[in-house]
Design a protein around this motif. Structure first.
Motif, PDB file in Angstrom:
ATOM      1  N   TYR A 138      -9.482   4.454   7.015  1.00 24.14           N
ATOM      2  CA  TYR A 138     -10.001   5.038   5.915  1.00 24.14           C
ATOM      3  C   TYR A 138      -9.007   5.060   4.796  1.00 24.14           C
ATOM      4  CZ  TYR A 138     -14.674   5.293   7.724  1.00 24.14           C
ATOM      5  OH  TYR A 138     -16.016   4.870   8.324  1.00 24.14           O
ATOM      6  N   SER A 139      -7.696   5.750   5.142  1.00 24.35           N
ATOM      7  CA  SER A 139      -6.480   5.752   4.174  1.00 24.35           C
ATOM      8  C   SER A 139      -6.088   4.574   3.532  1.00 24.35           C
ATOM      9  CB  SER A 139      -5.432   6.540   4.861  1.00 24.35           C
ATOM     10  OG  SER A 139      -5.656   7.768   5.421  1.00 24.35           O
ATOM     11  N   ILE A 140      -6.053   3.531   4.391  1.00 23.39           N
ATOM     12  CA  ILE A 140      -5.685   2.193   3.916  1.00 23.39           C
ATOM     13  C   ILE A 140      -6.687   1.748   2.804  1.00 23.39           C
ATOM     14  CG2 ILE A 140      -5.245  -0.147   4.269  1.00 23.39           C
ATOM     15  CD1 ILE A 140      -4.019   0.735   7.028  1.00 23.39           C
ATOM     16  N   LYS A 141      -7.937   1.746   3.055  1.00 21.86           N
ATOM     17  CA  LYS A 141      -8.998   1.344   2.481  1.00 21.86           C
ATOM     18  C   LYS A 141      -8.882   2.210   1.109  1.00 21.86           C
ATOM     19  CE  LYS A 141     -14.150   1.081   2.187  1.00 21.86           C
ATOM     20  NZ  LYS A 141     -15.483   1.612   2.573  1.00 21.86           N
ATOM     21  N   ARG A 142      -8.657   3.445   0.997  1.00 17.62           N
ATOM     22  CA  ARG A 142      -8.717   4.267   0.082  1.00 17.62           C
ATOM     23  C   ARG A 142      -7.693   3.841  -1.081  1.00 17.62           C
ATOM     24  NH1 ARG A 142      -6.694   9.617  -1.346  1.00 17.62           N
ATOM     25  NH2 ARG A 142      -8.119  10.686  -2.761  1.00 17.62           N
ATOM     26  N   LEU A 143      -6.357   3.492  -0.439  1.00 15.29           N
ATOM     27  CA  LEU A 143      -5.156   3.166  -1.131  1.00 15.29           C
ATOM     28  C   LEU A 143      -5.449   1.819  -1.861  1.00 15.29           C
ATOM     29  CD1 LEU A 143      -2.553   4.336   1.146  1.00 15.29           C
ATOM     30  CD2 LEU A 143      -2.863   5.080  -1.152  1.00 15.29           C
ATOM     31  N   LYS A 144      -5.983   0.891  -1.172  1.00 10.61           N
ATOM     32  CA  LYS A 144      -6.307  -0.542  -1.624  1.00 10.61           C
ATOM     33  C   LYS A 144      -7.156  -0.187  -2.791  1.00 10.61           C
ATOM     34  CE  LYS A 144      -5.580  -3.313   2.335  1.00 10.61           C
ATOM     35  NZ  LYS A 144      -6.061  -4.095   3.308  1.00 10.61           N
ATOM     36  N   GLU A 145      -8.346   0.764  -2.840  1.00 17.43           N
ATOM     37  CA  GLU A 145      -9.251   0.874  -3.896  1.00 17.43           C
ATOM     38  C   GLU A 145      -8.536   1.398  -5.110  1.00 17.43           C
ATOM     39  OE1 GLU A 145     -12.133   3.420  -2.111  1.00 17.43           O
ATOM     40  OE2 GLU A 145     -13.393   1.727  -1.160  1.00 17.43           O
ATOM     41  N   GLN A 146      -7.305   2.007  -4.593  1.00 16.85           N
ATOM     42  CA  GLN A 146      -6.704   2.682  -5.940  1.00 16.85           C
ATOM     43  C   GLN A 146      -5.662   1.694  -6.382  1.00 16.85           C
ATOM     44  OE1 GLN A 146      -5.126   6.311  -4.142  1.00 16.85           O
ATOM     45  NE2 GLN A 146      -6.964   7.336  -4.489  1.00 16.85           N
ATOM     46  N   GLY A 147      -5.644   0.556  -5.935  1.00 16.72           N
ATOM     47  CA  GLY A 147      -4.770  -0.442  -6.434  1.00 16.72           C
ATOM     48  C   GLY A 147      -3.580  -0.744  -5.890  1.00 16.72           C
ATOM     49  N   ALA A 148      -3.423   0.133  -4.746  1.00 17.06           N
ATOM     50  CA  ALA A 148      -2.267  -0.180  -3.804  1.00 17.06           C
ATOM     51  C   ALA A 148      -2.035  -1.227  -3.181  1.00 17.06           C
ATOM     52  CB  ALA A 148      -1.847   1.027  -3.021  1.00 17.06           C
ATOM     53  N   THR A 149      -0.716  -1.777  -2.869  1.00 15.35           N
ATOM     54  CA  THR A 149      -0.563  -2.835  -2.006  1.00 15.35           C
ATOM     55  C   THR A 149       0.105  -2.546  -0.806  1.00 15.35           C
ATOM     56  OG1 THR A 149      -0.319  -4.449  -3.933  1.00 15.35           O
ATOM     57  CG2 THR A 149       0.431  -5.148  -1.752  1.00 15.35           C
ATOM     58  N   ILE A 150      -0.829  -2.913   0.330  1.00 13.86           N
ATOM     59  CA  ILE A 150      -0.165  -2.674   1.684  1.00 13.86           C
ATOM     60  C   ILE A 150       0.782  -3.747   2.172  1.00 13.86           C
ATOM     61  CG2 ILE A 150      -0.568  -1.847   4.003  1.00 13.86           C
ATOM     62  CD1 ILE A 150      -1.725  -0.047   1.718  1.00 13.86           C
ATOM     63  N   ASP A 151       1.932  -3.490   2.584  1.00 13.80           N
ATOM     64  CA  ASP A 151       2.569  -4.689   3.278  1.00 13.80           C
ATOM     65  C   ASP A 151       2.064  -5.286   4.850  1.00 13.80           C
ATOM     66  OD1 ASP A 151       5.546  -5.803   3.609  1.00 13.80           O
ATOM     67  OD2 ASP A 151       5.160  -5.123   5.291  1.00 13.80           O
ATOM     68  N   ASP A 152       2.130  -6.411   4.840  1.00 11.99           N
ATOM     69  CA  ASP A 152       1.442  -7.029   5.817  1.00 11.99           C
ATOM     70  C   ASP A 152       2.114  -6.606   7.249  1.00 11.99           C
ATOM     71  OD1 ASP A 152      -0.078  -8.453   4.180  1.00 11.99           O
ATOM     72  OD2 ASP A 152       1.426 -10.411   4.204  1.00 11.99           O
ATOM     73  N   ASP A 153       3.426  -6.467   7.327  1.00 16.73           N
ATOM     74  CA  ASP A 153       3.919  -5.798   8.471  1.00 16.73           C
ATOM     75  C   ASP A 153       3.495  -4.565   8.958  1.00 16.73           C
ATOM     76  OD1 ASP A 153       5.301  -8.188   8.938  1.00 16.73           O
ATOM     77  OD2 ASP A 153       7.114  -7.675   7.781  1.00 16.73           O
ATOM     78  N   VAL A 154       3.418  -3.733   7.920  1.00 18.49           N
ATOM     79  CA  VAL A 154       2.989  -2.253   8.049  1.00 18.49           C
ATOM     80  C   VAL A 154       1.524  -2.312   8.266  1.00 18.49           C
ATOM     81  CG1 VAL A 154       2.658  -0.065   6.932  1.00 18.49           C
ATOM     82  CG2 VAL A 154       4.665  -1.296   6.356  1.00 18.49           C
ATOM     83  N   ALA A 155       0.762  -3.124   7.663  1.00 18.53           N
ATOM     84  CA  ALA A 155      -0.661  -3.207   7.977  1.00 18.53           C
ATOM     85  C   ALA A 155      -0.858  -3.606   9.425  1.00 18.53           C
ATOM     86  CB  ALA A 155      -1.369  -4.104   7.121  1.00 18.53           C
ATOM     87  N   TYR A 156      -0.112  -4.370   9.808  1.00 17.04           N
ATOM     88  CA  TYR A 156      -0.230  -4.924  11.363  1.00 17.04           C
ATOM     89  C   TYR A 156       0.067  -3.558  12.085  1.00 17.04           C
ATOM     90  CZ  TYR A 156       0.243  -7.733  15.618  1.00 17.04           C
ATOM     91  OH  TYR A 156       0.139  -8.222  16.674  1.00 17.04           O
ATOM     92  N   GLU A 157       1.225  -2.944  11.877  1.00 14.27           N
ATOM     93  CA  GLU A 157       1.576  -1.982  12.985  1.00 14.27           C
ATOM     94  C   GLU A 157       0.419  -0.771  12.976  1.00 14.27           C
ATOM     95  OE1 GLU A 157       4.124  -1.916  14.940  1.00 14.27           O
ATOM     96  OE2 GLU A 157       4.607  -4.058  14.279  1.00 14.27           O
ATOM     97  N   LEU A 158      -0.334  -0.825  11.773  1.00 17.30           N
ATOM     98  CA  LEU A 158      -1.451   0.366  11.679  1.00 17.30           C
ATOM     99  C   LEU A 158      -2.632  -0.030  12.210  1.00 17.30           C
ATOM    100  CD1 LEU A 158      -0.281   1.583   8.244  1.00 17.30           C
ATOM    101  CD2 LEU A 158      -0.015   2.899  10.564  1.00 17.30           C
ATOM    102  N   GLU A 159      -2.920  -1.083  13.132  1.00 18.95           N
ATOM    103  CA  GLU A 159      -4.007  -1.905  13.497  1.00 18.95           C
ATOM    104  C   GLU A 159      -4.219  -1.177  14.770  1.00 18.95           C
ATOM    105  OE1 GLU A 159      -5.339  -5.863  13.092  1.00 18.95           O
ATOM    106  OE2 GLU A 159      -5.985  -5.471  10.989  1.00 18.95           O
ATOM    107  N   PHE A 160      -5.578  -0.983  15.210  1.00 23.85           N
ATOM    108  CA  PHE A 160      -5.774  -0.557  16.513  1.00 23.85           C
ATOM    109  C   PHE A 160      -6.109  -1.872  17.250  1.00 23.85           C
ATOM    110  CE2 PHE A 160      -9.126   0.918  19.846  1.00 23.85           C
ATOM    111  CZ  PHE A 160      -8.087   1.523  20.531  1.00 23.85           C
ATOM    112  N   GLN A 161      -5.065  -2.138  18.292  1.00 22.36           N
ATOM    113  CA  GLN A 161      -5.160  -3.368  19.046  1.00 22.36           C
ATOM    114  C   GLN A 161      -5.830  -3.244  20.291  1.00 22.36           C
ATOM    115  OE1 GLN A 161      -1.026  -4.968  19.225  1.00 22.36           O
ATOM    116  NE2 GLN A 161      -0.758  -4.694  16.864  1.00 22.36           N
ATOM    117  N   GLY A 162      -6.523  -2.295  20.813  1.00 21.73           N
ATOM    118  CA  GLY A 162      -7.091  -1.834  21.888  1.00 21.73           C
ATOM    119  C   GLY A 162      -6.007  -1.508  22.706  1.00 21.73           C
ATOM    120  N   PHE A 163      -6.076  -2.066  24.185  1.00 19.65           N
ATOM    121  CA  PHE A 163      -5.112  -1.768  25.232  1.00 19.65           C
ATOM    122  C   PHE A 163      -4.841  -2.953  26.068  1.00 19.65           C
ATOM    123  CE2 PHE A 163      -6.920   2.592  24.368  1.00 19.65           C
ATOM    124  CZ  PHE A 163      -6.001   3.269  24.289  1.00 19.65           C
ATOM    125  N   ASP A 164      -3.670  -2.986  26.906  1.00 21.23           N
ATOM    126  CA  ASP A 164      -3.389  -3.944  27.789  1.00 21.23           C
ATOM    127  C   ASP A 164      -4.175  -3.982  29.319  1.00 21.23           C
ATOM    128  OD1 ASP A 164      -2.214  -5.957  29.129  1.00 21.23           O
ATOM    129  OD2 ASP A 164      -0.326  -5.065  29.378  1.00 21.23           O
TER     130      ASP A 164
END
Length: 253
Positions: A138-164
């Motif tokens: 929700y923080s990323i969504k809010r920042l994008k709505e405010q016009g911010a750009t999220i670096d792709d590498d940062v966005a990837y690291e901040l994704e929930f990828q589940g578990f092994d």
């Protein structure tokens, strides 16, 4: 091979002889086996997360009475054409007979399908991780709505990828996530899981999540205890700090 001489009372020798005869072995063989059992522990394979519980070697009489009664009740209430996981009446009566007769070699039937427990601590960890990624999302969504750009590498690291799935503990945690989401909770995280093979990270991620969680808690603790919605959103700098925490310090550039 060493020879061990011991002295015992005649009545003890006679009892040992009787027990050895009953086993069809010599007294020497019988005593040697007893000594080996006392000194050399019996190998018991470790039960991993997700494995089925080992069958009990014995049960208290009270537990046997309860189980037997439950099987007999099920046998009476099941429909005549029952053929699901509870079987039919004959199946339930057979299980009751096993318990009542004390056939310990068949006790595995009572725990077949039961998995090892996911501890309360690990359940809480899963819940905390899900809550953290909810705040991040929700923080990323809010920042994008405010016009911010999220670096792709940062966005990837901040994704929930589940578990092994290949790791015992993480695989168990993955099944808990699936259970928790089955009633619609944390729905905002489902697209992220779908992008990562439906929640199978294919590599161990728990340590990274815990480092992220520690950083997220540090950020929250540094703030005032507010109750407004905005108090839970993370800034770009804070998101980058959490993303960095995912990587082990020895591997950071």
């Amino acid at each position: 091979m060493a020879v061990l001489n011991i002295r015992v009372e005649d009545r003890i020798r006679d009892q040992l002889k009787a027990q050895a005869d009953a086993e069809g072995v010599t007294v020497s063989e019988y005593v040697r086996d007893l000594v080996m059992e006392a000194i050399v522990p019996i190998y018991e394979p470790e039960v991993d997360h997700g494995d089925e519980e080992p069958a009990p070697e014995t049960m208290r009489i009270a537990d046997r009475q309860v189980l037997s009664l439950l099987h007999r009740i099920l046998a009476r209430v099941l429909p005549e054409d029952a053929n699901d996981v509870d079987g039919d009446a004959e199946y339930q009566l057979t299980r009751a007979e096993v318990i009542e007769s004390g056939f310990t070699g068949e006790y595995w039937r009572e725990v077949a399908g039961f998995r090892t427990e996911l501890s309360k601590r690990d359940c809480d960890r899963v819940l905390d991780i899900l809550d953290m990624f909810r705040v991040i999302t929700y923080s990323i969504k809010r920042l994008k709505e405010q016009g911010a750009t999220i670096d792709d590498d940062v966005a990837y690291e901040l994704e929930f990828q589940g578990f092994d799935y290949r790791d015992g503990l993480e695989g168990h945690m993955a099944s808990y996530v699936k259970f928790l989401m089955s009633d619609g909770r944390w729905a905002e995280l489902k697209p992220q899981l779908e992008r990562h093979d439906n929640g199978n990270s294919h590599h161990e991620v728990l340590d990274g999540y815990l480092r992220m969680l520690a950083e997220h808690r540090r950020i929250k603790d540094s703030r005032g205890r507010g109750f407004r919605r905005d108090d839970y959103f993370l800034s770009m700098d804070e998101l980058e700090q959490i993303a960095t925490a995912r990587t082990h310090p020895s591997n950071r550039g």
